[in-house]
Design an enzyme around this catalytic site. Structure first.
Site, PDB file in Angstrom:
ATOM      1  N   ILE A  42      69.613  21.164  31.753  1.00 16.00           N
ATOM      2  CA  ILE A  42      70.518  21.599  32.830  1.00 16.00           C
ATOM      3  C   ILE A  42      70.310  23.054  33.225  1.00 16.00           C
ATOM      4  O   ILE A  42      70.739  23.482  34.275  1.00 16.00           O
ATOM      5  CB  ILE A  42      72.008  21.385  32.478  1.00 16.00           C
ATOM      6  CG1 ILE A  42      72.365  22.100  31.172  1.00 16.00           C
ATOM      7  CG2 ILE A  42      72.345  19.905  32.415  1.00 16.00           C
ATOM      8  CD1 ILE A  42      73.863  22.226  30.983  1.00 16.00           C
TER       9      ILE A  42
ATOM     10  N   GLY B 276      66.759  29.047  31.434  1.00 15.15           N
ATOM     11  CA  GLY B 276      66.909  30.504  31.430  1.00 15.15           C
ATOM     12  C   GLY B 276      65.598  31.132  31.014  1.00 15.15           C
ATOM     13  O   GLY B 276      64.668  30.437  30.605  1.00 15.15           O
ATOM     14  N   ALA B 277      65.532  32.452  31.151  1.00 19.91           N
ATOM     15  CA  ALA B 277      64.311  33.128  30.737  1.00 19.91           C
ATOM     16  C   ALA B 277      64.159  33.051  29.223  1.00 19.91           C
ATOM     17  O   ALA B 277      63.063  32.935  28.702  1.00 19.91           O
ATOM     18  CB  ALA B 277      64.350  34.582  31.184  1.00 19.91           C
ATOM     19  N   GLU B 278      65.294  33.077  28.518  1.00 12.97           N
ATOM     20  CA  GLU B 278      65.211  33.114  27.064  1.00 12.97           C
ATOM     21  C   GLU B 278      65.352  31.743  26.424  1.00 12.97           C
ATOM     22  O   GLU B 278      64.737  31.457  25.403  1.00 12.97           O
ATOM     23  CB  GLU B 278      66.300  34.038  26.511  1.00 12.97           C
ATOM     24  CG  GLU B 278      66.103  34.328  25.040  1.00 12.97           C
ATOM     25  CD  GLU B 278      67.318  34.948  24.366  1.00 12.97           C
ATOM     26  OE1 GLU B 278      68.346  35.158  25.033  1.00 12.97           O
ATOM     27  OE2 GLU B 278      67.226  35.189  23.163  1.00 12.97           O
ATOM     28  N   ALA B 279      66.187  30.919  27.009  1.00  8.15           N
ATOM     29  CA  ALA B 279      66.483  29.637  26.374  1.00  8.15           C
ATOM     30  C   ALA B 279      66.646  28.531  27.408  1.00  8.15           C
ATOM     31  O   ALA B 279      66.927  28.804  28.576  1.00  8.15           O
ATOM     32  CB  ALA B 279      67.761  29.757  25.546  1.00  8.15           C
TER      33      ALA B 279
ATOM     34  N   ASP C 231      76.365  40.577  27.305  1.00  7.00           N
ATOM     35  CA  ASP C 231      75.936  40.097  28.630  1.00  7.00           C
ATOM     36  C   ASP C 231      77.168  39.572  29.375  1.00  7.00           C
ATOM     37  O   ASP C 231      77.177  38.464  29.890  1.00  7.00           O
ATOM     38  CB  ASP C 231      74.882  38.996  28.471  1.00  7.00           C
ATOM     39  CG  ASP C 231      74.215  38.636  29.796  1.00  7.00           C
ATOM     40  OD1 ASP C 231      74.315  39.431  30.759  1.00  7.00           O
ATOM     41  OD2 ASP C 231      73.604  37.554  29.879  1.00  7.00           O
TER      42      ASP C 231
END
Lengths: 227, 333
Positions: free
Chosen positions: A16, A19-22, A133
């Protein structure tokens, strides 16, 4: 991709959010709607550094979510953590992001939510936890309760600096996405915050936020200080 | 149209002359202030500039084979930078503008780094990563301005590696044959030590890393090569990580590296590995124009002047902390 642990199999993993990280997957786990958060390996990092960062961030995020939950702050419930695979399985919060709600709900309702968020952050900060964040995208309102999500950058810290950065990031997200209501909403946030940390706590954090902004990117405020 | 641009924000006094058709560079002359020891001493640098300025301007005009009367306007970097250094360039630019009756064009040094990068690489709408001695910023153009997506909360990346190099005796000189001494030393290391990796939202923080790296060095228990390797690995990865966030967030498909630190091969490699994930391309400003120079000021001045950006001589004061996101960019839409 399928993750297995014991006899429990995650059903129908649905990607869904990339993200850049996860990556976030929606799935069901033990008959419950869940979010599966998988931290991606990064080819540009030294492999040891990469493993260290992904593992440490997974453990830290899980510990912090559990700790905040204990303090009574509305956050997703944790179901499973696998540090080596960099996976966290947690409750899926059925609600609407504050970011989207701001433009649709009436402003005094939003004020109530934001004040609640201020209280939650006050509780976290008093317990030595910072979010890292804090933006209006990372707050989901479900049944009139604002849940704080994404503790991917959260950390244990009693530094006024780190707490100030939280408030600064939140203020910045209000400024960039909801410029019309910045003052009202920030005031509501700080009111909730003050209810937890007291007026001295509030004053010292606001002073810190001003300092952070003067150091960094907010030239207009730097000018004000000089005058 | 011919523009003469003056750069004097830090250690370089540079004069560039450009025109509005290719090849656009007519002249590029620089005088670099090299401190005998330690970092830049602003007043010493400014004195050095004052003695060299005349010669640099003369050489530039000769190189371009023009007289100052042939120029359409004088562009000058009014900031950000070191006050005493900036004032030399500003004073000269004001004098030239008023004596020869030329329009004066104010240029933001950071914007100039970005513009010369765009011009020389042909990147169209990239996420721009500006890495230099005094700046660490992740930038993208949006709604009339270059917006800062992330930046350092304390010292710049270039400052981190320069100060470390100096404190452990690797520098000066900071750069040998185009390679930074910390990069050179790091190539010989391989062991990852436990130094802090600090990313806060879109921003990075390097001061804790610098302190920890120096502490490790002072214990004498670790090889300097491994400390350099770890320092570089962590610092570069932090910058790539926040750039990745900006790329993912903006949905752009190009990355442009500008500023003095952009020359690092290892840094470029890391950016290429990251870009591959998003099918994005990586553009790097050529080394000669990665560092401070007058050409970038002249070129940005040309773009600005064509869109009517001029400043009255009496208002052309330096701004040491002039942020790039304060500048309207009428030449992009």
């Amino acid at each position: 991709m399928a993750f297995r642990r014991g006899g429990d199999t995650l059903e129908k993993l649905e990607l869904i959010y990339k993200g850049a990280e996860a990556y976030l997957f929606r799935s069901t786990f033990l008959d419950t709607d869940v979010i599966v958060k998988y931290r991606l390996p990064k080819p540009y990092r030294d492999p040891l550094l990469d493993r260290r960062i992904r593992r440490d961030r997974t453990i830290l995020e899980a510990r912090i979510i559990a700790r905040i939950k204990e303090l009574g702050v509305p956050v997703p419930t944790l179901y499973m953590v696998d540090p080596e695979k960099a996976i966290i399985i947690m409750e899926y919060i059925h609600g609407i992001r504050l970011k989207e709600l701001i433009n649709h709900a009436n402003i005094s309702t939003i004020e109530t939510y934001v004040r609640e968020v201020g209280r939650s952050i006050g509780i976290m900060h008093s317990a030595g936890i910072v979010h890292g964040d804090l933006t209006t995208s990372n707050i989901i309102v479900k049944e009139d309760t604002p849940y704080i999500i994404d503790f991917g950058l959260a950390q244990y810290s009693d530094e006024l600096e780190d707490k100030g950065v939280d408030i600064h990031l939140f203020l910045r997200s209000l400024e960039s996405t909801h410029p019309r209501f910045v003052d009202r909403l920030f005031k509501a946030f700080m009111k909730g915050y003050e209810e937890i940390v007291g007026s001295r706590g509030k004053e010292s954090i606001l002073e810190k936020v001003r300092e952070i902004r003067m150091r960094g990117r907010y030239v207009e405020e730097r000018k004000l200080r000089k005058q | 149209m011919i523009i003469l641009g003056i750069e004097s924000t830090a250690h370089t006094f540079g004069v560039g002359i450009v025109r509005d058709k290719d090849p656009f560079i007519l002249a590029d002359v620089r005088a670099n202030y090299v401190p005998k020891e330690g970092g830049i001493h602003p007043r010493e640098a400014s004195r050095f500039f004052a003695t060299k300025a005349h010669e640099v301007i003369k050489q530039a005009l000769e190189q371009a084979r023009i007289s100052i009367n042939d120029t359409d306007a004088i562009a000058v970097a009014l900031g950000p930078g070191l006050g005493p250094c900036l004032r030399v360039g500003a004073t000269i630019a004001r004098a030239l503008a008023s004596f020869f009756n030329k329009p004066l064009v104010p240029v933001n040094h950071s914007v100039a780094h970005v513009e010369i990068g765009l011009k020389l690489t042909g990147a169209r709408d990239p996420v721009i990563v500006y890495l230099a001695g005094g700046n660490t910023m992740i930038i993208a153009f949006n709604d009339k301005r270059y917006r800062v997506f992330g930046e350092t909360l304390d010292i710049a990346l270039g400052n981190l590696i320069d100060v470390f190099a100096r404190e452990v005796g690797l520098a000066p000189p900071y750069v040998r044959k185009g390679v930074h001494v910390v990069d050179e030393c790091a190539d010989k290391g391989s062991k990852l030590l436990n130094l802090p990796y600090i990313v806060k939202g879109q921003d990075v923080s390097f001061s804790g890393l610098l302190t920890a790296a120096l502490k490790h060095y002072k214990t004498g228990k670790y090889r300097l090569e491994d400390i350099c390797y770890t320092l570089r690995e962590i610092a570069y990865s932090m910058v790539v990580e926040v750039s990745e966030r900006a790329l993912a967030h903006t949905g752009k498909n190009e990355i442009l590296l500008v500023g003095g630190v952009a020359a690092s091969k290892r840094l470029q490699e890391k950016f290429k590995l990251m870009a591959k994930i998003y099918d994005a391309s990586v553009h790097v400003v050529p080394p000669r124009y990665a560092v401070d120079n007058g050409v970038m000021i002249a070129w940005t001045g040309l773009l600005a002047y064509k869109h009517g950006v001029v400043i009255p001589v009496e208002k052309a004061v330096v701004r040491q902390r002039w942020r790039l996101d304060e500048v309207e960019i009428p030449w992009r839409s």
